[in-house]
Motif scaffolding. Structure first.
Motif, PDB file in Angstrom:
ATOM      1  N   ASN A  43     -29.214 -55.965  -1.674  1.00  0.00           N
ATOM      2  CA  ASN A  43     -30.553 -55.812  -2.245  1.00  0.00           C
ATOM      3  C   ASN A  43     -30.867 -57.038  -3.109  1.00  0.00           C
ATOM      4  OD1 ASN A  43     -29.523 -55.386  -4.916  1.00  0.00           O
ATOM      5  ND2 ASN A  43     -29.357 -53.194  -4.537  1.00  0.00           N
ATOM      6  N   GLU A  48     -26.056 -58.254  -7.016  1.00  0.00           N
ATOM      7  CA  GLU A  48     -25.809 -58.482  -5.592  1.00  0.00           C
ATOM      8  C   GLU A  48     -25.927 -59.963  -5.230  1.00  0.00           C
ATOM      9  OE1 GLU A  48     -24.836 -56.470  -2.923  1.00  0.00           O
ATOM     10  OE2 GLU A  48     -24.315 -55.055  -4.500  1.00  0.00           O
ATOM     11  N   THR A 156     -21.022 -52.034  -4.909  1.00  0.00           N
ATOM     12  CA  THR A 156     -21.946 -52.046  -3.775  1.00  0.00           C
ATOM     13  C   THR A 156     -22.397 -50.626  -3.469  1.00  0.00           C
ATOM     14  OG1 THR A 156     -20.987 -54.044  -2.817  1.00  0.00           O
ATOM     15  CG2 THR A 156     -22.172 -52.586  -1.303  1.00  0.00           C
ATOM     16  N   PHE A 157     -21.455 -49.682  -3.566  1.00  0.00           N
ATOM     17  CA  PHE A 157     -21.756 -48.291  -3.238  1.00  0.00           C
ATOM     18  C   PHE A 157     -22.052 -47.426  -4.459  1.00  0.00           C
ATOM     19  CE2 PHE A 157     -19.212 -49.875   0.306  1.00  0.00           C
ATOM     20  CZ  PHE A 157     -20.068 -49.603   1.353  1.00  0.00           C
ATOM     21  N   LYS A 158     -21.485 -47.771  -5.605  1.00  0.00           N
ATOM     22  CA  LYS A 158     -21.660 -46.986  -6.829  1.00  0.00           C
ATOM     23  C   LYS A 158     -22.031 -47.900  -7.998  1.00  0.00           C
ATOM     24  CE  LYS A 158     -20.256 -42.886  -5.408  1.00  0.00           C
ATOM     25  NZ  LYS A 158     -21.077 -41.721  -5.433  1.00  0.00           N
ATOM     26  N   PRO A 159     -23.216 -48.490  -7.971  1.00  0.00           N
ATOM     27  CA  PRO A 159     -23.580 -49.401  -9.059  1.00  0.00           C
ATOM     28  C   PRO A 159     -23.917 -48.640 -10.344  1.00  0.00           C
ATOM     29  CG  PRO A 159     -25.417 -49.132  -7.567  1.00  0.00           C
ATOM     30  CD  PRO A 159     -24.259 -48.390  -6.957  1.00  0.00           C
ATOM     31  N   PHE A 165     -28.112 -54.247 -12.087  1.00  0.00           N
ATOM     32  CA  PHE A 165     -27.911 -53.705 -10.749  1.00  0.00           C
ATOM     33  C   PHE A 165     -29.201 -53.198 -10.099  1.00  0.00           C
ATOM     34  CE2 PHE A 165     -23.992 -53.547 -13.037  1.00  0.00           C
ATOM     35  CZ  PHE A 165     -23.054 -53.963 -12.114  1.00  0.00           C
ATOM     36  N   TYR A 173     -31.009 -48.827  -7.017  1.00  0.00           N
ATOM     37  CA  TYR A 173     -29.756 -49.423  -7.453  1.00  0.00           C
ATOM     38  C   TYR A 173     -28.755 -49.652  -6.330  1.00  0.00           C
ATOM     39  CZ  TYR A 173     -31.147 -48.748 -12.252  1.00  0.00           C
ATOM     40  OH  TYR A 173     -31.814 -48.826 -13.444  1.00  0.00           O
ATOM     41  N   SER A 174     -29.057 -49.276  -5.138  1.00  0.00           N
ATOM     42  CA  SER A 174     -28.128 -49.466  -4.036  1.00  0.00           C
ATOM     43  C   SER A 174     -28.930 -49.699  -2.762  1.00  0.00           C
ATOM     44  CB  SER A 174     -27.230 -48.229  -3.895  1.00  0.00           C
ATOM     45  OG  SER A 174     -26.192 -48.488  -2.982  1.00  0.00           O
TER      46      SER A 174
END
Length: 175
Positions: A43, A48, A156-159, A165, A173-174
């Motif tokens: 994103n 990121e 990446t999966f749990k920001p 983020f 956020y993801s």
């Protein structure tokens, strides 16, 4: 000046600039493959975008360590320190100029990446060329780089739900 090392760093700078720039689009090109998302920006969040420097530079670090293995340089220590300073400079530049202008700018976003890559390679060259961090610190640098990869994968999966983020375009956020 170690000309062989200097030439390697110039090649690395070009490699990271190209791969980092392309990396901005790879996740979308992959059909939003989650495995690809581990290594490339998923994103538009500042966090990121740090992947665009970190993972190409990490790959080049392993190449450099292999290429210069007989020289017993401190590749991993130097590159751990330099990539952290490079990522810090990206965020500092981005947030300073975004705050000053009051709005995000594509120019600031893009130029922060290239300035961060330049800072990373200048510091890396200086530390490697001066053999700072040999032995145990070099092993420590490798461990920190591996742990940093794990943190990128996790976030990446749990920001965390903090502005670093947040994707300012989708306000998520993801991916």
């Amino acid at each position: 000046m170690n000309k062989r090392l200097f030439k390697n760093q110039i090649i690395g700078f070009i490699f990271v600039c190209i791969l980092g720039t392309l990396g901005h689009f790879v996740f979308k090109w992959s059909g939003k493959n989650p495995i690809v998302g581990l290594f490339f920006s998923v994103n538009e969040s500042p966090w990121e975008h740090l992947k665009l420097l970190f993972f190409p530079f990490l790959a080049f670090s392993f190449y450099t360590a292999y290429k210069f293995k007989q020289d017993k340089f401190n590749i991993f220590f130097a590159n751990c320190v330099s990539v952290y300073l490079g990522m810090w400079s990206i965020l500092s530049y981005f947030y300073t100029f975004t705050s000053a202008s009051g709005k995000p700018s594509e120019f600031i976003n893009i130029s922060s990446f290239f300035i961060g890559v330049l800072i990373t390679f200048v510091i890396s060259y200086f530390l490697i060329n001066n053999s700072i961090g040999k032995g145990l610190p070099n092993s420590f640098g490798l461990i920190v780089l591996i742990l940093t990869s794990a943190v990128f994968f996790l976030f990446t999966f749990k920001p965390p739900y903090i502005p670093l983020f947040l994707d300012p375009q989708s306000m998520t956020y993801s991916f």
